[in-house]
Design an enzyme around this catalytic site. Structure first.
Site, PDB file in Angstrom:
ATOM      1  N   ASP A  70       0.870  -1.175   0.000  1.00 60.59           N
ATOM      2  CA  ASP A  70       0.000   0.000   0.000  1.00 60.59           C
ATOM      3  C   ASP A  70       0.910   1.229   0.000  1.00 60.59           C
ATOM      4  OD1 ASP A  70      -1.587   2.200   0.640  1.00 60.59           O
ATOM      5  OD2 ASP A  70      -2.934   1.037   1.912  1.00 60.59           O
ATOM      6  N   TYR A 124      -5.381  11.258  -3.221  1.00 57.33           N
ATOM      7  CA  TYR A 124      -5.675  12.578  -2.632  1.00 57.33           C
ATOM      8  C   TYR A 124      -4.648  13.068  -1.626  1.00 57.33           C
ATOM      9  CZ  TYR A 124      -8.099   9.628   0.902  1.00 57.33           C
ATOM     10  OH  TYR A 124      -8.432   8.689   1.834  1.00 57.33           O
ATOM     11  N   LYS A 125      -3.566  12.321  -1.447  1.00 52.93           N
ATOM     12  CA  LYS A 125      -2.532  12.766  -0.512  1.00 52.93           C
ATOM     13  C   LYS A 125      -1.459  13.511  -1.312  1.00 52.93           C
ATOM     14  CE  LYS A 125      -3.613   8.878   2.572  1.00 52.93           C
ATOM     15  NZ  LYS A 125      -4.178   9.640   3.712  1.00 52.93           N
TER      16      LYS A 125
END
Lengths: 404, 404
Positions: free
Chosen positions: B191, B216-217
């Site tokens: 991940d 979205y990071k």
């Protein structure tokens, strides 16, 4: 006569709520809804003022975290679902997986999933993939739409059908089929992709168990808008989700290592919701705020009836495949024509946008909120012209595109 | 000294590519990335010119249909993945389900999923939900991060870990752990939520089997942006998806009743992609076009080192939990403080935005593309002021919010 129909149309002014392109008669709102006129400014606000300015604080300041439930409740009003029984998010396919896996867990003593060959293929694909994954002897039994009722028996775990056939427009009787399913202990899952926002749906009244639906067709949420799912309140307590993500956790921000399901419909949430796409859907739903679905449906019937009449009188080479009886159809009308693909390309070139469904279906969707009876007649006239002049026979209209 | 660091910063001008709010030092790009300055106009174009004008024709005219693969290929460049091995879409949680179910099918003779307690909880929830759904005796074995290697053995089916710990910032050695996993016939799933766009990742080089990550990071795709998944090319042929939606079908527009998987990574697609959210992510990736990840990482190390030094010298009551050694950490720095929640609220009130992770972690993310060394020092000064003046003790900062 057509002018009189439009003059009496109580939804006529709704057209102004949409940003329809010039020179287009859009008969494909059942595939992708038209842009509501206020959505661009709303999205500019969400992007600049919410994301840009609030940044991570937006989850609290704009309550992004509960947007899936808020949008779900707004959709719920249109489909006869009590507040707290609908949540928006993910795609329809993913939502089919969620509700079907939950249903099979509830009815684990049975192994047959009953569906029909008028169901949208992705629902069938998801069901067969789930059956394969479970490796527990599940069978996906696909019958003709008119044989669903007769196939409901004590061996069926779940009846999973789409209310309005994406191809033919035929509409199942949700209330009767659900009642019959329940007589046999069968769980009823309804796909409302071609129903929500087009025909009156009463999930609670029909005692449906689960439902899913699409945000980008009659709900006008934008291309690939988040879908929704419904779980009847009576099932919330026993609901066993298979896709157990952090947004379905009782306390996502406790960051526990163990999953504990949230209460109610929240349990069916999985990952972080796509706020931009969800906000577009949320904004798009504004256009439904002051309309009721019976009014919408009355106009749908009027538009579809008129189109059938006009096309049949002008274009006898097209064969109607949609039921004539408005009580058993949705809000689109389909005709069979061997060269349906080329015909549709020729129509699109003249500004009448419908779509084609393999192998030979020309499909026309009638969205009551932005179409007039005059549009319907004009579309039939253009269709007639193409057929009479055989313009669909030009090579350019036969070139296949990726998306049909 | 700080001025010299900023003067020598080759990424300094990248700040102009972002629309940072006035008066904010944003240390939470690892939770939600900042709005790239060109995204609002790009999204206005997608909404008005693509959706509004092309309507359903957009699937062909703007090639929306392949946007998941195009965005995937752009992300692939940042994580060492060959073109055609990454696809964007769905949420990270859903993607964990997809790759984990595929991996378990490939290694069906074994029943243990190995993970660690530094993994983000949703990955663990998804794994336990999948194990329960399969009902085939799978065990989710969660060990301490430094015990993962020792626990790799011939009984393990899949090692599923997050490279950079969302809480502590500790970074696993992807190459070494993957090699060790393979020695035991274990499939490696990574991940990259806190890695992609922040540290150099070389999935192909490390011979990783599967990966997932977040849009979205550090990739700045907007709140809840679509996630991505990676499947090593060598596995494409044998790939068995569990979520079998129409977009993963060999010919989605043939509308067959039977599922036939598409070739390559396309097989991992499921439903209709959320074009608005995906377009925002696509646009956001432009800022990475002219930077390489080694340059980004060098600056990340410099910013994090400086923050650790400044905070430790000013605020001895905070306990560093992130590794000092840059080779084993990501791009965020965390400190333990019993009243970490209130402290973070007080910081946010003064414009320094980080976040809190239960039970006692104050977390600060350093995004090299829009932060300067001067920001880092200023943030440490404000933090020191809050601690010295005990302003975090005010009741208003102790009020819990939904999202922490």
């Amino acid at each position: 006569m057509v002018h009189a129909l439009d003059a009496a149309d109580v939804l006529a002014t709704k057209r102004e709520a949409f940003d329809l392109p010039e020179g287009v008669i859009y008969l494909d709102g059942n595939s992708l809804g038209v842009l509501p006129a206020h959505v661009p400014s709303r999205m500019a606000e969400v992007i600049k003022d919410q994301w840009g300015t609030s940044l991570v604080r937006g989850w609290n300041d704009h309550d992004w975290i509960d947007l899936p439930q808020r949008v779900g409740a707004r959709i719920g009003r249109l489909i006869g679902a009590a507040p707290g029984s609908v949540v928006a998010g993910d795609s329809t396919s993913i939502n089919v997986f969620k509700v079907l896996s939950a249903a099979l867990t509830m009815r684990s003593d049975r192994k047959v999933i009953l569906s029909d060959n008028g169901n949208f293929p992705t629902d069938l694909y998801v069901a067969s993939g789930l059956a394969k994954l479970l490796d527990a002897g599940h069978e996906l039994r696909i019958v003709d739409p008119d044989k669903v009722e007769a196939n409901l028996g004590d061996d069926i775990a779940v009846m999973m059908i789409t209310e309005v056939d994406y191809k033919t427009g035929r509409r199942h009787d949700m209330k009767a089929l659900t009642a019959k399913a329940h007589q046999h202990g069968v769980i009823a899952i309804w796909d409302l992709a071609h129903s929500a926002g087009a025909v009156p749906v009463d999930l609670d009244g029909a005692k449906a168990d689960f439902a899913v639906g699409c945000g980008y067709k009659y709900l006008n949420g934008g291309p690939g808008a988040p879908a929704f799912l419904y779980v009847a309140e009576r099932h919330h307590g026993a609901l066993n989700p298979a896709l157990t993500g952090w947004m379905g956790h009782e306390a996502p921000f406790a960051f526990d290592l163990d999953y504990r399901p949230a209460t109610g419909i929240d349990r069916m949430r999985v990952g972080t919701p796509p706020i931009l796409s969800l906000s577009a859907l949320d904004a798009a739903l504004d256009v439904f705020d002051d309309v009721d679905m019976d009014t919408v449906h009355r106009k749908s019937v009027s538009l579809c009836d008129l189109f059938i009449k006009e096309v049949e009188s002008r274009c006898p080479e097209l064969e109607l495949v949609t039921p004539r009886d408005p009580s058993v159809r949705g809000s689109h009308v389909s005709f069979r024509f061997e060269e349906g693909y080329a015909l549709m390309q020729a129509l699109i070139a003249e500004g009448v946008i419908g779509d084609f469904r393999a192998p030979d279906i020309a499909r026309f969707g009638f969205t009551p909120l932005y179409l007039s009876h005059a549009d319907v007649v004009r579309a039939a006239e253009i269709l007639e012209g193409i057929l009479r002049n055989k313009t669909w026979m030009q090579d350019e209209f036969k070139k296949k595109q990726k998306v049909t």
